[in-house]
Design an enzyme around this catalytic site. Structure first.
Site: not given
Length: 328
Positions: A137-139
């Site tokens: 995921g990005c976060f």
């Protein structure tokens, strides 16, 4: 490498698919097979991804061609597993999934495939020999890259506190109130405080590097009034002196082409439109503070997926990813 890699995309109308197309069209070792979209089949790709007008004459397809060497799944969360179970892909076809369907250890085996967690700075050698990748995921990418060196050195001893802000593209292409211009402009808000879905993969990584770590990661995500990028502030108790902490980071990322430890404070414009993650490390009393910045659509999604593809096929890790920040 003499043979070109044929890449297919499933879920071709979203933001991550658009970024994949932009990168793959100019990658020195790829050609694009089918770009599958259940809603846009038969339409020109540039009718949805306007930035590709003049770059490609591809049209959206209703199914893969069948000769793809690698398939990128850009489907909504929860849909990749169902698609794989129904698709009957050849075992030799590599898969890189950009959803959260296979990121957790309990979810990584499906349809005869085992998914390797695709954070290159953590699992580079496992990625090289895999056939299926769960893109982080990005976060999760921004936060894990801020913490990997501490966890690898066994230096996480207290709760970890994270505040991180993301642009509107992090919510996907679907129109909802909180991604609209009138809502985002001049506005900021929190969401999914302490419960964000990326906490699961972050926790598994930290425990994998530092067995026994059982302190909470307290994460407050913010919606920002900009389109792309993540800026995270991560802090925790650390008794090491700052020169030792900085050495941990520079040593850990010495061979990581896209994760750079900056001596100066960092800002978001340095990473937007790149596959870089920039880190800055400092201490305040007994608290080590790591700031982390990346582009949520590139190092947080499609760029990292290309980085994983390069590793899967024995290419230079940086191939097709030499793009400059949108700085001015």
């Amino acid at each position: 490498m003499n043979k070109s890699i044929t890449a297919g995309i499933v879920g071709g109308a979203g933001y991550t698919a658009g970024e994949l197309l932009r990168l793959l069209l100019h990658h020195p070792h790829t050609e694009i097979g089918a770009v599958v979209s259940s809603t846009q089949a038969g339409q020109p790709v540039h009718s949805v991804h306007d930035d590709l007008l003049g770059d490609t004459d591809l049209t959206f397809a209703s199914e893969l061609r069948g000769d793809e060497d690698v398939v990128f799944l850009c489907l909504g969360h929860g849909h990749s597993r169902k698609w794989l179970l129904e698709a009957n892909l050849p075992a030799s076809t590599k898969v890189i999934d950009l959803s959260n369907d296979f990121r957790l250890a309990a979810d990584r085996d499906v349809a005869g495939r085992h998914f390797v967690y695709g954070l290159p700075e953590l699992n580079r050698e496992q990625i090289r020999t895999a056939n299926s990748i769960a893109n982080p995921g990005c976060f999760a990418s921004a936060i894990q890259l801020a913490l990997l060196p501490l966890a690898a050195a066994g230096q996480l001893h207290d709760a970890v506190h994270v505040s991180a802000i993301t642009g509107s593209t992090g919510a996907g292409r679907g129109l909802v109130e909180t991604t609209g211009y009138t809502w985002r402009t001049g506005n900021i808000s929190t969401y999914k405080t302490f419960t964000h879905q990326h906490l699961g993969e972050i926790g598994e990584t930290l425990v994998g590097l530092q067995p026994g770590f059982a302190k909470p990661v307290r994460f407050i995500p913010y919606r920002g009034n900009f389109t792309r990028g993540i800026f995270a502030s991560v802090y925790t108790t650390c008794e090491l002196l700052i020169p030792k902490v900085q050495n941990l980071y520079t040593d850990y990322y010495r061979d990581a082409p896209f994760t750079i430890v900056s001596e100066k404070e960092i800002h978001l414009k340095q990473v937007v439109n790149t596959n870089k993650c920039l880190l800055h490390v400092t201490k305040h009393d007994d608290q080590v503070l790591i700031t982390s910045a990346l582009d949520n659509l590139l190092k947080g999604a499609s760029g990292q997926a290309i980085q994983n593809m390069n590793l899967l096929f024995g290419l230079e890790e940086t191939a097709g990813l030499g793009i400059k920040a949108s700085f001015f």
